[in-house]
Design an enzyme around this catalytic site. Structure first.
Site, PDB file in Angstrom:
ATOM      1  N   SER A 127       0.835  -1.194   0.000  1.00 28.88           N
ATOM      2  CA  SER A 127       0.000   0.000   0.000  1.00 28.88           C
ATOM      3  C   SER A 127       0.868   1.241   0.000  1.00 28.88           C
ATOM      4  O   SER A 127       2.063   1.177   0.286  1.00 28.88           O
ATOM      5  CB  SER A 127      -0.914   0.041   1.237  1.00 28.88           C
ATOM      6  N   ASP A 177       9.276  -7.555  11.737  1.00 30.32           N
ATOM      7  CA  ASP A 177       9.229  -9.012  11.874  1.00 30.32           C
ATOM      8  C   ASP A 177       8.261  -9.422  12.976  1.00 30.32           C
ATOM      9  O   ASP A 177       8.569  -9.294  14.163  1.00 30.32           O
ATOM     10  CB  ASP A 177      10.639  -9.519  12.177  1.00 30.32           C
ATOM     11  N   ASP A 206       8.341 -15.813  13.389  1.00 30.43           N
ATOM     12  CA  ASP A 206       9.659 -16.431  13.257  1.00 30.43           C
ATOM     13  C   ASP A 206       9.512 -17.902  12.926  1.00 30.43           C
ATOM     14  O   ASP A 206       8.505 -18.548  13.267  1.00 30.43           O
ATOM     15  CB  ASP A 206      10.478 -16.271  14.539  1.00 30.43           C
TER      16      ASP A 206
END
Length: 724
Positions: free
Chosen positions: A186, A259, A262
């Site tokens: 976006s 992040d 994981d």
């Protein structure tokens, strides 16, 4: 297909009476574009009306999305979808949704109850609508959401297939993942009053997603007597406004490389017990279970048993050699995610908005502006705290206790900017460290996993324009967002042409083949447009370049990895003269083979056409009506992103992703917004709103997004209670 009689049997008289009472408290007003403005006494009334309206406009996709997340696609489409269903089963999507509903706050459960009732009442009042699989929706269905698939950490589709799992992989597998990310991300831009001609804050909401499937954006306006008055877009099957505006605030989200999940490499090497995996100096026992999945065949329904396992980190979703790869996501409950999004849509001030953001459940970036002149940006939201000594872009050693998370980052510890001196903020799936010009955060203050994002070519163009432009009007902000300039080609094309000049000097026999091509590109201003032949040549060159990169980099390389960065968003062309020219020769040859000439206007190639759905049998066709679009792929820096899929059987190529819902919001004493969607409000080809916004979209125009009730009523085309 299920009969209407079967559906009618699922509803009891008392339940029908409750639906009817709820419907009487809800009014849906459709404006001239078919956009529903939904008014209710309570927030739950608005949620009821939202799902009822979505079903009116596209029940097929509402059901399709629910079936996919339930892990039951193979019951519709057969054995080929078992991998997708198994991916939902191993991540226990349905069980997690049930738990999220049970453990959610009372307010969330009320919203889910009402939204499910809205779908069920629609089915009750529309017995003629086909039910392919589902006859009744449960409250927890509104909280179905797949857990992460590890694609952004280098897990490939091939590695998932070793466990019989399908789906996923978009946005994480090498060069193709980068291209998908650029068309599935976006843009968001916020301007402070000092940067606008009106003296009011402005916000651009500009999601780039697929035109079909779960990601379709649904424009709606929700109002209740409990303080809800939010307009913007929702995802089909969800009851809240995901990005939009109130009378005093506006917000938008962009995809992030912060992040939030994981991948762990788990070792099962115990000599006697295959369910034990290494951890620390000993072993832990994995949870092992089986699930039976159904799939349709010409002979009837068949079943297949799958064996799954999970460690304390999460489910095993891939195999790499002898190791199992498990994935853990920061947001374990989609209920908390949905509740945070709902609270954000009701926040009247920056302080209330930040309080909602502080729940830290979202897996995206957030841009904000308000009527008091504040603008703000947060990079990521639900981000675990980790030991920065590890490379978290790849699977880490699950046996090492140092790889355990250490809680979650506080909101204030995320990369963020509030009221920068520049007066502007931008994010185009890009680094936060250039989000506000010179006043941006310093990268050295943050661990790398908080912002793996590169500076994309779209962000390069946004920063260039925002850094040099004077105060902008709402119309000026929209013109910026539609910029046809392609900064990738602005940076690389002079290098390609210089390489071609050197090659032609050494090999004059190529002059007849390439001189006219290079002359055309030399005259080009690196701006896409429907009449531009150079744009078509540049696109064809880019296709050759992408094919080369897909051979060069394995799919285990995440798109943000340092080794791939120069090839995707570096300012220096990262290939040799011979390759640059070879791509140009191949591009011209392919265009000639396909069209009889390399001189093809971009608008003849690049088209917008609506089909029912990517899951249906309807295909794009040159024989059917379509519209030319001058925009380009976002990976080249086109702020108005438009991604196509070339079809071998077709001369033209048709849009499958990019700009969808777009809005420019002005937060003055009275909020004003203008918006557009890529097709139209309804998925019914017989509806006047099936393709009515497409001509606006293709020519970079916006319509009014009516907010105040008197304006809504002035532009109303139909007003009714659900069921009427």
């Amino acid at each position: 297909m299920l009969s209407a009689a079967a559906v009618a049997q699922s509803a009891q008289p008392a339940e029908i009476a409750a639906w009817q009472a709820r419907a009487a408290a809800v009014t849906i007003i459709r404006d001239e574009w078919g956009v529903p403005h939904i008014y209710g006494k309570t927030d739950a009334d608005a949620a009821f009306g939202m799902l009822y309206a979505q079903c009116e406009d596209n029940y097929w996709q509402v059901e399709e999305s629910a079936v996919r997340k339930l892990g039951r696609l193979a019951e519709l489409y057969g054995e080929k979808e078992l991998g997708s269903d198994a991916s939902m089963a191993v991540r226990q999507t349905a069980a997690r949704a049930r738990q999220a509903y049970r453990e959610g706050p009372a307010g969330l459960r009320q919203l889910c109850d009402a939204a499910a009732a809205g779908i069920n009442y629609y089915l009750h009042t529309h017995p003629e609508v086909p039910r392919r699989l589902l006859t009744r929706y449960e409250s927890w269905h509104l909280l179905l959401q797949p857990a992460p698939d590890g694609a952004n950490h280098g897990i490939t589709a091939a590695e998932r297939r070793r466990l019989g799992l399908g789906g996923g992989g978009a946005g994480g597998e090498g060069v193709e993942g980068w291209e998908q990310q650029q068309e599935s991300g976006s843009n968001a831009i916020a301007l402070a009053p000092s940067k606008t001609t009106t003296g009011h804050s402005l916000l651009l909401i500009n999601p780039h997603v697929g035109f079909f499937g779960d990601n379709q954006r649904y424009e709606a306006h929700l109002v209740s007597e409990q303080g809800l008055n939010a307009s913007g877009f929702a995802m089909l099957g969800q009851f809240w406004i995901w990005s939009g505006f109130t009378a005093t605030t506006a917000w938008a989200h962009t995809n992030t490389a912060a992040d939030y999940d994981d991948v762990y490499q788990e070792t099962f090497d115990h000599p006697k017990d295959s369910t034990l995996y290494c951890y620390g100096r000993g072993y832990r026992r994995a949870v092992v279970w089986t699930d039976t999945l159904a799939y349709q065949t010409p002979a009837g329904q068949q079943r297949r048993v799958y064996r799954f396992l999970r460690t304390h980190h999460g489910p095993a979703i891939a195999r790499r050699g002898a190791a199992w790869l498990t994935v853990r996501g920061a947001t374990e409950s989609f209920g908390r995610y949905a509740w945070q999004a709902w609270l954000m849509s009701k926040a009247p001030t920056l302080a209330r908005f930040k309080a909602a953001m502080n729940q830290r459940q979202l897996l995206s970036n957030t841009m904000f502006a308000d009527a008091r002149g504040n603008i703000a940006y947060w990079h990521g939201n639900a981000v675990p705290r980790r030991d920065p000594a590890f490379n978290w872009t790849q699977p880490v050693d699950g046996s090492n206790p140092r790889t355990e998370w250490r809680g979650r980052h506080s909101l204030r510890s995320l990369a963020q900017i509030v009221n920068p001196a520049s007066g502007w903020l931008q994010n185009c799936n890009s680094t936060p460290f250039q989000a506000a010009g010179p006043g941006s955060p310093e990268p050295g203050r943050y661990p790398a996993y908080l912002a793996y994002d590169p500076q994309t070519f779209r962000a390069v163009e946004a920063v260039r324009q925002l850094g040099t432009a004077g105060p902008l009007s709402p119309e000026g902000l929209w013109l910026l967002a539609c910029s046809p300039r392609l900064p990738m080609y602005a940076a690389w094309l002079p290098q390609v042409l210089a390489a071609s000049d050197r090659q032609l000097t050494r090999r004059p026999e190529l002059r007849a083949e390439l001189q006219a091509v290079t002359d055309t590109l030399r005259r080009w201003d690196c701006r896409s447009g429907v009449h531009s032949r150079a744009t078509t040549l540049a696109f064809a060159w880019g296709q050759q370049y992408s094919a080369y990169l897909n051979q060069l980099f394995p799919p285990t390389v995440p798109y943000y990895a340092p080794g791939i960065a120069a090839y995707l968003h570096g300012l220096q062309l990262p290939v040799s003269d011979s390759l640059a020219v070879a791509f140009l020769r191949s591009a011209a040859a392919e265009l000639t083979a396909r069209y009889g000439s390399p001189w093809v206007p971009w608008g003849e190639v690049n088209r917008l056409q609506r089909i029912h759905s990517s899951g249906s049998q309807e295909k794009f066709a040159d024989s059917r009506p379509s519209l030319p679009v001058g925009s380009f792929a976002g990976s080249a820096g086109s702020l108005f992103a438009f991604r196509t899929r070339p079809e071998k059987a077709q001369q033209r190529q048709y849009g499958i992703g990019g700009n969808t819902y777009v809005a420019v919001v002005e937060l003055g004493p009275r909020v004003r917004a203008r918006s557009v969607v890529n097709f139209g409000q309804s998925a019914d080809p017989a509806s006047p709103h099936y393709f009515d916004q497409a001509p606006l979209y293709a020519t970079y125009q916006l319509k009014e997004a009516w907010y105040y009730q008197q304006d809504v009523l002035s532009h109303a085309r139909r007003s009714y209670h659900p069921g009427q």
